[in-house]
Structure formats: C-alpha cells, structure tokens
Design a protein around this motif. Structure first.
Motif, PDB file in Angstrom:
ATOM      1  N   GLU A  16       0.828  -1.209   0.000  1.00 52.19           N
ATOM      2  CA  GLU A  16       0.000   0.000   0.000  1.00 52.19           C
ATOM      3  C   GLU A  16       0.861   1.258   0.000  1.00 52.19           C
ATOM      4  OE1 GLU A  16      -2.244   1.886   3.515  1.00 52.19           O
ATOM      5  OE2 GLU A  16      -3.733   0.575   2.578  1.00 52.19           O
ATOM      6  N   GLN A  17       2.026   1.193   0.604  1.00 53.05           N
ATOM      7  CA  GLN A  17       2.900   2.359   0.684  1.00 53.05           C
ATOM      8  C   GLN A  17       3.445   2.772  -0.680  1.00 53.05           C
ATOM      9  OE1 GLN A  17       2.838   3.636   3.725  1.00 53.05           O
ATOM     10  NE2 GLN A  17       1.652   1.826   4.303  1.00 53.05           N
ATOM     11  N   GLN A  18       3.359   1.905  -1.662  1.00 52.81           N
ATOM     12  CA  GLN A  18       3.870   2.202  -3.001  1.00 52.81           C
ATOM     13  C   GLN A  18       2.889   3.037  -3.824  1.00 52.81           C
ATOM     14  OE1 GLN A  18       5.244  -1.391  -5.000  1.00 52.81           O
ATOM     15  NE2 GLN A  18       5.664  -2.361  -3.026  1.00 52.81           N
ATOM     16  N   LEU A  19       1.652   3.179  -3.350  1.00 58.63           N
ATOM     17  CA  LEU A  19       0.656   3.949  -4.093  1.00 58.63           C
ATOM     18  C   LEU A  19       1.037   5.426  -4.139  1.00 58.63           C
ATOM     19  CD1 LEU A  19      -2.572   2.367  -2.562  1.00 58.63           C
ATOM     20  CD2 LEU A  19      -1.718   2.010  -4.885  1.00 58.63           C
ATOM     21  N   ASP A  20       0.853   6.042  -5.313  1.00 60.39           N
ATOM     22  CA  ASP A  20       1.121   7.475  -5.435  1.00 60.39           C
ATOM     23  C   ASP A  20       0.155   8.285  -4.591  1.00 60.39           C
ATOM     24  OD1 ASP A  20       3.131   6.963  -7.253  1.00 60.39           O
ATOM     25  OD2 ASP A  20       1.806   7.088  -8.992  1.00 60.39           O
ATOM     26  N   LYS A  21      -1.083   7.812  -4.526  1.00 62.25           N
ATOM     27  CA  LYS A  21      -2.109   8.509  -3.764  1.00 62.25           C
ATOM     28  C   LYS A  21      -3.016   7.492  -3.106  1.00 62.25           C
ATOM     29  CE  LYS A  21      -5.475  12.268  -4.119  1.00 62.25           C
ATOM     30  NZ  LYS A  21      -6.103  13.263  -5.026  1.00 62.25           N
ATOM     31  N   ARG A  22      -3.130   7.569  -1.788  1.00 65.20           N
ATOM     32  CA  ARG A  22      -3.988   6.646  -1.050  1.00 65.20           C
ATOM     33  C   ARG A  22      -5.263   7.367  -0.643  1.00 65.20           C
ATOM     34  NH1 ARG A  22      -0.080   4.707   3.557  1.00 65.20           N
ATOM     35  NH2 ARG A  22       1.000   6.624   2.990  1.00 65.20           N
ATOM     36  N   TRP A  23      -6.388   6.862  -1.129  1.00 64.91           N
ATOM     37  CA  TRP A  23      -7.660   7.490  -0.805  1.00 64.91           C
ATOM     38  C   TRP A  23      -8.032   7.246   0.658  1.00 64.91           C
ATOM     39  CZ3 TRP A  23      -9.274  10.838  -4.234  1.00 64.91           C
ATOM     40  CH2 TRP A  23      -8.877  10.693  -5.565  1.00 64.91           C
ATOM     41  N   TYR A  24      -7.636   6.128   1.179  1.00 62.87           N
ATOM     42  CA  TYR A  24      -7.860   5.837   2.592  1.00 62.87           C
ATOM     43  C   TYR A  24      -6.831   4.804   3.020  1.00 62.87           C
ATOM     44  CZ  TYR A  24     -10.253   1.775   0.613  1.00 62.87           C
ATOM     45  OH  TYR A  24     -10.549   0.653  -0.106  1.00 62.87           O
ATOM     46  N   ARG A  25      -6.563   4.760   4.297  1.00 62.07           N
ATOM     47  CA  ARG A  25      -5.540   3.861   4.819  1.00 62.07           C
ATOM     48  C   ARG A  25      -6.181   2.585   5.373  1.00 62.07           C
ATOM     49  NH1 ARG A  25      -0.600   6.514   5.726  1.00 62.07           N
ATOM     50  NH2 ARG A  25      -0.706   8.766   5.406  1.00 62.07           N
ATOM     51  N   THR A  26      -5.536   1.465   5.141  1.00 63.43           N
ATOM     52  CA  THR A  26      -5.952   0.213   5.763  1.00 63.43           C
ATOM     53  C   THR A  26      -4.797  -0.289   6.634  1.00 63.43           C
ATOM     54  OG1 THR A  26      -5.215  -1.051   3.821  1.00 63.43           O
ATOM     55  CG2 THR A  26      -7.525  -0.387   3.901  1.00 63.43           C
ATOM     56  N   HIS A  27      -5.070  -1.316   7.393  1.00 58.43           N
ATOM     57  CA  HIS A  27      -4.096  -1.776   8.380  1.00 58.43           C
ATOM     58  C   HIS A  27      -3.932  -3.289   8.304  1.00 58.43           C
ATOM     59  CE1 HIS A  27      -4.501   2.238  10.148  1.00 58.43           C
ATOM     60  NE2 HIS A  27      -5.812   2.066  10.049  1.00 58.43           N
ATOM     61  N   GLY A  28      -2.795  -3.757   8.786  1.00 59.73           N
ATOM     62  CA  GLY A  28      -2.541  -5.190   8.884  1.00 59.73           C
ATOM     63  C   GLY A  28      -2.584  -5.900   7.547  1.00 59.73           C
ATOM     64  N   GLU A  29      -2.103  -5.256   6.496  1.00 62.72           N
ATOM     65  CA  GLU A  29      -2.251  -5.811   5.149  1.00 62.72           C
ATOM     66  C   GLU A  29      -1.420  -7.083   4.971  1.00 62.72           C
ATOM     67  OE1 GLU A  29      -2.765  -3.911   0.783  1.00 62.72           O
ATOM     68  OE2 GLU A  29      -0.950  -3.320   1.869  1.00 62.72           O
ATOM     69  N   ARG A  30      -2.092  -8.123   4.465  1.00 60.63           N
ATOM     70  CA  ARG A  30      -1.446  -9.406   4.200  1.00 60.63           C
ATOM     71  C   ARG A  30      -1.601  -9.754   2.735  1.00 60.63           C
ATOM     72  NH1 ARG A  30       0.621 -12.532   8.934  1.00 60.63           N
ATOM     73  NH2 ARG A  30       0.082 -11.173  10.673  1.00 60.63           N
ATOM     74  N   LEU A  31      -0.540 -10.237   2.131  1.00 58.73           N
ATOM     75  CA  LEU A  31      -0.527 -10.538   0.704  1.00 58.73           C
ATOM     76  C   LEU A  31      -0.901 -11.998   0.473  1.00 58.73           C
ATOM     77  CD1 LEU A  31       0.099  -8.992  -1.919  1.00 58.73           C
ATOM     78  CD2 LEU A  31       2.424  -9.895  -1.797  1.00 58.73           C
ATOM     79  N   ALA A  32      -2.007 -12.199  -0.258  1.00 61.97           N
ATOM     80  CA  ALA A  32      -2.499 -13.552  -0.530  1.00 61.97           C
ATOM     81  C   ALA A  32      -1.908 -14.148  -1.792  1.00 61.97           C
ATOM     82  CB  ALA A  32      -4.025 -13.529  -0.647  1.00 61.97           C
ATOM     83  N   SER A  33      -1.215 -13.346  -2.569  1.00 64.54           N
ATOM     84  CA  SER A  33      -0.559 -13.809  -3.787  1.00 64.54           C
ATOM     85  C   SER A  33       0.437 -12.725  -4.197  1.00 64.54           C
ATOM     86  CB  SER A  33      -1.590 -14.036  -4.901  1.00 64.54           C
ATOM     87  OG  SER A  33      -2.253 -12.822  -5.212  1.00 64.54           O
ATOM     88  N   PRO A  34       1.436 -12.988  -5.008  1.00 61.65           N
ATOM     89  CA  PRO A  34       1.747 -14.267  -5.670  1.00 61.65           C
ATOM     90  C   PRO A  34       2.665 -15.149  -4.825  1.00 61.65           C
ATOM     91  CG  PRO A  34       3.140 -12.499  -6.532  1.00 61.65           C
ATOM     92  CD  PRO A  34       2.272 -11.873  -5.495  1.00 61.65           C
ATOM     93  N   PRO A  35       2.657 -16.468  -5.081  1.00 60.79           N
ATOM     94  CA  PRO A  35       1.621 -17.175  -5.839  1.00 60.79           C
ATOM     95  C   PRO A  35       0.343 -17.222  -5.011  1.00 60.79           C
ATOM     96  CG  PRO A  35       3.058 -18.767  -4.820  1.00 60.79           C
ATOM     97  CD  PRO A  35       3.646 -17.413  -4.510  1.00 60.79           C
ATOM     98  N   ALA A  36      -0.785 -17.489  -5.660  1.00 61.74           N
ATOM     99  CA  ALA A  36      -2.072 -17.496  -4.966  1.00 61.74           C
ATOM    100  C   ALA A  36      -2.102 -18.589  -3.908  1.00 61.74           C
ATOM    101  CB  ALA A  36      -3.202 -17.702  -5.970  1.00 61.74           C
TER     102      ALA A  36
END
Length: 291
Positions: A16-36
C-alpha cells in the motif's frame, strides 16, 4: 492481523505504501498472492458465493467487485424495509388520520430515487479470470490490464468503523487487487504506475476468505457440477438454463420474488447502461458480458 479471529497465515506486506495517492488507509495488510495461496482453516466452497460471481465456466470466471455486490443486494433490504414501514404506517393510519399519507409522502419518493439510481447508474465490469490461459483481466477507469495469474497481487486488510452510539468500533475487512503499469493491455494509458482496486468489503472476515479460497480452488481445479448447481442464480441466463420451464410453478414463484425483491436479477440482462469489454478482450472471449 495478529489478533484476527481466523488463522490468516499470510505474509505481511507494505505494498500500500507504493501507491502514489492513497484514498484511505488500511491496516494489517497481508498478501495472498503471488503465488495465490488459500487462507488456512477456511472453506473453499461455492456456498453463498453467487452474490460475488457474475459468470462461471470451465474456461473463465467473472468475479463481481464490491460496488456491484452492493448493488445486487441493496434492493432486497430496501424493499423489505419500505414494505414493512408502509405496512406499519397503514395499520397506525386506521386509528390516526393522515399518518399513512404523510409516511407515504416521505418514503415513496425515497424508494423511487433508489430505483432511478439502479436503472440509470451504469453497470461496471467484473474481474475476469481466465484459468485456461492464466491471465486476469481488469478494467479500471477506462484502462484495461492483463495480469498473469502467477504475478497477481491480492491483499487482505482491515479498517475500524464506528457503528453508532453504544456500539464498539468494528473491524471492516477488505480485499484489494493491485494494478501495475506494466500489465497495461488496452484502453486509456494509466496515469499512475500503481492503482489499487477494491474487490470486496465486509464485516464477515471468514466470508471474505472463503470467497478468495473458492477463486483459488476454481483456478486450480475448474468448475464442478456442484458449483454450477449452487451458482445457478449468479445471473439470469444461468438461472434460465438451470430452471427454465421445467416447473412452471417454480418459474412463476421465482420471478415474483425477483420482481418484488431483486429486480436486478432480470434488469441487468436487459439494461442499456453497461460498460463492455473492449474489442481486444472480446477477440479472446467473444462478446460475453455479465455483470
């Protein structure tokens, strides 16, 4: 999500930190893929998943995003509320003159406004997952991406929502799909190197995980006859194919409930206000558009 009620044993990410513009912030982000990867301890069944599936075949699946899931179900709750409220006001109106008329003057225009929104708001495209060729097709603001399944970036995260006086802060869960510039396929050129598109949003964390597990299972194993039976009401065409005129009584009863409670089931097939897949994608799948 260390205090998650479920075992979401997926790697933490800062994508999420790589986004140029974040409309809203989320927390505890976990990546489900890759690979799925599936979420451990959660079902991969297609039970109760018809709300999120627009079309399914052995070749590809069209997955509704959050906005279309909301639109598909909103009229059910609004119609039930309006019918119940007007019925109660009618009963009260038998004892107090003018109560029903005043209530109808308030509720009926609001009810009509919801229907006008539903009729004229354009139908947006789902996310299309091609399991035979191994690509995911996504439209976003006129830009179309083709992402290799093995490189697909889907994440889970949460936010805190306050639900009113006397109610604790409640977690709202999200699943997002990330769209990178290198996967641009056709349409308008992307203005940013990375976008985030919301796939689902729910207070039921397990249901969000089940939906993802079902998608992963579908991609790896294909669609089963059991899935087709469960997802018969995913769209109007699949319903007609599954039920048709096999039983006139069932057909009429179903259509009564469709018209009264969920007219989108029928309306979305005939609505003229639809976005369509561009010719470059139609060249791969044909003119197949479900919402």
């Amino acid at each position: 999500m260390s205090d998650s009620p479920l075992n979401c044993d997926l790697p933490v990410t800062d994508i999420e930190q790589q986004l140029d513009k974040r409309w809203y912030r989320t927390h505890g982000e976990r990546l489900a893929s890759p690979p799925a990867r599936k979420v451990a301890g959660v079902s991969d069944s297609s039970e109760e998943q018809d709300f999120g599936v627009a079309y399914i075949s052995d070749k590809f699946i069209d997955v509704r995003t959050f906005y279309m899931i909301f639109r598909r179900g909103q009229l059910i709750f609004i119609n039930l509320f309006m019918m119940a409220a007007l019925s109660i006001m009618w009963v009260i109106g038998q004892f107090y003159y003018g109560v029903f008329t005043a209530s109808a003057a308030l509720f009926v225009p609001l009810w009509a406004a919801v229907y006008l929104f539903e009729v004229f708001a354009p139908l947006t495209l789902p996310v299309r997952i091609d399991r035979q060729e191994g690509f995911v097709y996504v439209g976003h603001r006129g830009t179309f991406y083709r992402i290799p399944w093995e490189e697909l970036e889907v994440s889970f995260s949460h936010n805190l929502q306050y639900l009113g006086s006397g109610v604790m802060w409640e977690r709202q869960y999200y699943s997002h799909l990330y769209l990178r510039e290198k996967y641009y396929f056709c349409g308008k050129a992307p203005k940013r190197a990375l976008y985030r598109r919301k796939i689902s949003s729910t207070f039921n964390e397990e249901m969000m995980y089940q939906r993802w597990n079902f998608i992963v299972r579908y991609y790896n194993e294909g669609v089963s006859e059991h899935d087709l039976d469960i997802l018969a009401t995913a769209n109007y065409d699949s319903y007609i194919k599954a039920v048709g005129f096999k039983s006139l009584r069932v057909f009429l009863i179903d259509h009564f409930f469709f018209v009264v409670f969920m007219p989108t089931m029928i309306w979305w097939k005939f609505s003229p206000f639809k976005y369509k897949w561009p010719k470059e994608i139609e060249a791969v799948f044909g003119q197949i558009n479900y919402y």
